[in-house]
Every structure is written in C-alpha cells, then in structure tokens.
Design an enzyme around this catalytic site. Structure first.
Site, PDB file in Angstrom:
ATOM      1  N   ASP A   1      14.128   3.345 -14.066  1.00 48.27           N
ATOM      2  CA  ASP A   1      13.335   3.077 -14.681  1.00 48.27           C
ATOM      3  C   ASP A   1      11.954   2.801 -14.284  1.00 48.27           C
ATOM      4  O   ASP A   1      12.087   2.492 -13.352  1.00 48.27           O
ATOM      5  CB  ASP A   1      12.941   1.633 -16.026  1.00 48.27           C
ATOM      6  CG  ASP A   1      12.745   1.671 -16.910  1.00 48.27           C
ATOM      7  OD1 ASP A   1      12.290   2.670 -17.618  1.00 48.27           O
ATOM      8  OD2 ASP A   1      11.541   1.002 -17.394  1.00 48.27           O
TER       9      ASP A   1
ATOM     10  N   GLU B   1       3.290  18.027  -6.904  1.00 40.34           N
ATOM     11  CA  GLU B   1       2.963  17.716  -5.592  1.00 40.34           C
ATOM     12  C   GLU B   1       2.948  16.529  -5.667  1.00 40.34           C
ATOM     13  O   GLU B   1       3.813  15.517  -4.438  1.00 40.34           O
ATOM     14  CB  GLU B   1       1.589  18.138  -5.370  1.00 40.34           C
ATOM     15  CG  GLU B   1       1.417  17.667  -3.876  1.00 40.34           C
ATOM     16  CD  GLU B   1       0.882  15.963  -3.995  1.00 40.34           C
ATOM     17  OE1 GLU B   1       1.243  15.539  -2.505  1.00 40.34           O
ATOM     18  OE2 GLU B   1       0.273  15.571  -4.319  1.00 40.34           O
TER      19      GLU B   1
END
Length: 521
Positions: free
Chosen positions: A210, A277
């Site tokens: 999470d 990226e």
C-alpha cells in the site's frame, strides 16, 4: 505454520499471472453479520478456481478500528476478529494452495492505526520521547505552536496534521486515525521486516504494498507548492515532498532482501506516479518485483487513449526486469462498467475492455465483481462510510460506490452474500441477473466471458506487435499467434483473417462497435 503448493512451480509464476482482488468486507460473509470474512472467502475458493485465476490479493484483514476499513492497522501480525482468526487464515491459505491458487496479502507500511500500542505509548510518553520518534511528531508554528508544522494536505482532504493535548502535532497523510511512521527510525524498519517474515513463514506468496511511493518524506518537511486541497492519489510530480522521495527506494531494497530469502514470493507496489520514468525506478532489480501501472484504469474510452495507455505502460517496464501490470478497476476507483457509461453501454464496453486487458503481456488484476460486470451503486448519504466523505466536509462521496458486496445467488438482497438480512453497505434491488449463480449457466454472460478468456490466456505468450487497423480501432498480435482487434470506430469493421476464439459481442463477418475479438492467426 507453513502452507505449500501441491507441486513445484516456477519462481516467476507471477510474471503473467491473473490476480483476483478480494476486498474482504465485500466478497462473501461466512456468517450473518453482513461483513465479508475469511470463512466466506474459503467457502468460495472453488468458484475462484473455476473462474481460472492464478492468485489472490486479499485486502487488509488485520486488527483495526476500521476508520479506513482496515487500512488503519492496529496489529500487522494478527487477524481482525470480524474477519476470523489466524487459524482461519491458515485454512484459507492451505485450501487455496491445494486448488493451485497463490495467496498475496496487503502490506500497509506507511502508517498505523492510532490504536496501535506504539501510538498510544507515543501519546503517553510526551515530546522528545523514544516512543514518539517512531512517528512524525513536530512542534507547531507560531508563537504558541497553534499552527501546523507545514501546509501539507491529507490525501483524504483537510490538513495532514493533528494536534495532541500537549501541543505537538503528528503527521497523517491519510485520516487522523492513520499516523505516519518515521522510516528513518531503525525500530520501524525492523518491525516491517518482522511483519514480512511473519506472513512469509506462514506461507503467503507475496504482498501488495500500500502507498509504496510513501514512507519517505522530504528532509525538513518543506511546504508543498500546490493548492492545499488535493484529490485522492493525485500525482503532483517529483516536487511533492510527501511522496515519491528518494529515500523510499532504500526501504524497498530492504523488503526485496527479505523476499529473496523466500524463493517464489513477490511484491507488487501501489505507486501512484504519472511519469513512466519515475515508475521504472521502483522496478529495478533490487526493489519491487512489479508495480501497478494505472494508465489503463485512468484511460478514456477512445482508441488514442487506450493505445497510449498500453504503449506507455509497456515502455515503462521495457528497461526493467518487471512485467507490465494491468488494472481496470479496484477498491479506490469507480468500476469500469460505470466509468464507461453504465448500463448496457458500460457493460458492453467493459466486456471489450476485459478482452483487451487479458490479452496484454504481463500480470492482470481482476477486482472482485469485475467478472460479473458489477457497476458502482449510487448510495444515499446516510449509507456512506468512507473517511473521504467526512474529511472532505461531505463534498467528495468517497469510494463506497465501488465496494458494494458481491451478489452470489437469489433474486433479492442480500443475494446470498450473507445468511443475515443486511449487508455493511446496502445492496440494490434489480441484481438478480447479475449474480454468479444466474451467470454461471449463461454462455453469453460476463462471467462466462471471463472464464473462457482466462482459459485461453494460458496458451498466450510472448511480446506484443501493433498491427494495421481500421480508423478508430486497435489491433495487435502476441508472439504466440493471438490477434486482438478492438473496435471503437462507431461502425462495424471486417474481421481479420483467422479463427475466432472469443468475442465480447456476437460476430459473423464483422466486429460490432464497442467490441473486441480474439483470433488465432
């Protein structure tokens, strides 16, 4: 207790696996309290085996006051009594493994519940204590310290700081009941490792992490440079001091070192960053095994947006060891039936989207109810339970609409979900045709489409090559010979050469609008 699969399998089993997300409160109730639990999940495992999934991801079932329905964890190494106990979890694990289904569970490292023993001890110990050093406590600003330490907003709305009676403030990127841990503290890292090993030793096959881009905060906790009010999981870019900081990668390297000691286990990170990226940095060889790319989940229903979502997601992992990871719905976002227009239109598009998702190379996650074509439900105000609803001052309705319990059988609520009369979120009238029972014998149902797609998917492999397609369409071929055509052109288009394996709508010589087809070249 260690639970093992019945036969050896590749340690890279997860690279092209289909995971089924079990939102435990809403999947199946083994009793009569209207809340899903581990016993209910265990009873439905054979149906998940018939569906054809490879693995489960179970949302948090740990002890919790449920301020955020389990994501406020009071004890990361036990089971919340409303869901069962450790013995019941072990039975789920053993029976899933016996059916050939792997089990992954949620890991919630960024924060704890304010009822965890660590936090209650921090409140009692006072400023400057070792107990407070595990969390992010700071003095306030202004002559009397009455202003928060900085201007950070909570992801759930409102400020990310709460003041305690002795005058200090603590950080919570989510609800006040979810204080953030300070991962520069060695005890915090050690506790995370203990939690990992606790569940791995029991036999779990991996973790969904999470807020995997959280945990590390910018040094000095500088103010944010954007508007204080922010939407759920909005990505404010690399300058957001709350998230996606360089230090988070050291934490993932520690997690990976632990995972590598348990061959065949894996991690998938919830990484809400819009830059491919930046996502790729989490997928280096010594960090996460995989990470959700939410481009498909957030894409508009246009050929341009869908193709860009696929292409960009593949590009994001191209230079990493990780496979792509495809998601159409989850417990935090509107279901794709509803996103795509709702009703017959949304269902038609969702069927086509399922064939797109399940034909792509890499991992796929199916949210419980996707395989039934479940839509969101417009709940009355008094039924809403999500902290987003209260934290936003009742301006954001939150995520309850996509968390309605799964309908299993029967013609009226609660549709076999529970032996009781009511469910934790109300189920609507009119879902008799949506139940798993009603769809199981219908070859034209959404459930039958998913079952057949998952069966056929096992024979699909290799990379993806884009093919020429009519305007408004997408077409690609997998190396193993599967050809996929998705038609969003507004009119029927001719089928490519090949044998039709599966289609989301009736096909003859043409593929209808808002439909997809799989062919063997």
């Amino acid at each position: 207790m260690t639970s093992t699969l019945p036969a050896p399998a590749s340690p890279d089993w997860w690279r092209d696996a289909v995971f089924y997300q079990v939102y435990i409160r809403s999947f199946a109730d083994g009793g009569d309290d209207g809340v899903g639990d581990l016993a209910g999940l265990r009873a439905r495992l054979p149906e998940l085996a018939r569906l054809g999934v490879d693995a489960l991801w179970i949302n948090p079932f740990f002890p919790s006051p449920m301020a955020d329905h389990g994501y406020d964890v009071a004890d990361p190494r036990d089971v919340e009594p409303v869901f069962g106990d450790l013995a019941e979890f072990d039975r789920v694990l053993a029976e899933a493994h016996a059916l050939g289904i792997r089990v992954t569970i949620d890991l919630v490292p960024n924060h704890t519940s304010d009822q965890r023993d660590w936090f209650t001890a921090a409140l009692a110990a006072g400023p400057g204590s070792p107990e407070r050093a595990r969390y992010v406590f700071r003095d306030g600003q202004g002559p009397d310290g009455a202003q928060p330490p900085n201007n950070w907003p909570s992801i759930f709305g409102g400020p990310a700081w709460t003041r305690v009676p002795d005058g200090q403030w603590y950080l919570h990127l989510f609800a006040p009941e979810q204080p953030d841990l300070d991962f520069t503290h060695p005890e915090v890292l050690a506790d995370l490792e203990e939690t990992l090993r606790f569940w791995l030793d029991r036999g779990v096959d991996g973790f969904r992490i999470d807020v995997a881009h959280g945990m590390a905060k910018a040094p000095g906790l500088p103010d944010v440079a954007f508007d204080a009010e922010t939407g759920l999981f909005d990505d404010h870019g690399p300058d957001d001091p709350r998230l996606d900081q360089d230090g988070v990668h050291d934490i993932h390297r520690m997690v990976r070192r632990v995972m590598d000691a348990y061959p065949g286990t894996m991690t998938v990170g919830e990484v809400w960053v819009s830059s491919e990226e930046r996502l790729a940095r989490y997928l280096r060889a010594d960090e996460l095994h995989s990470a959700f790319n939410f481009r498909l989940l957030t894409a508009d229903w246009t050929p341009e947006d869908l193709r860009a979502a696929v292409a960009d997601s593949l590009d994001a992992v191209a230079a990493t060891p990780a496979p792509a990871c495809w998601v159409l719905s989850n417990h935090d976002r509107p279901r794709h039936v509803t996103r795509y227009g709702g009703g017959e239109l949304g269902t038609r598009r969702a069927r086509a989207a399922a064939l797109l998702q399940l034909a792509l190379p890499g991992m796929a996650f199916v949210y419980n109810g996707d395989e039934l074509g479940m839509p969101d439900v417009d709940l009355p105000d008094e039924a809403l339970t999500d902290p987003v609803w209260t934290r936003s001052g009742h301006t954001e309705r939150g995520r309850d609409a996509c968390r309605i319990p799964v309908p299993w059988s029967g013609s009226e609520p609660p549709y076999g979900f529970t032996t009781g009369a009511t469910t934790w979120l109300p189920m609507p009238e009119g879902w008799a045709g949506l139940t798993a029972q009603a769809q199981a014998g219908d070859p034209g149902s959404v459930l039958s489409l998913y079952r057949e797609a998952l069966r056929l998917r096992r024979g699909v492999s290799g990379g993806l090559t884009w093919l020429p397609a009519p305007e408004g369409c997408l077409a690609f071929r997998r190396d193993s010979g599967l050809v996929v055509l998705l038609n969003l052109s507004g009119a029927p288009v001719p089928l490519p050469e090949g044998r039709v394996l599966l289609a989301s709508a009736d096909v003859a010589d043409d593929l209808p609008h808002d439909a997809a087809v799989w062919l063997q070249a």
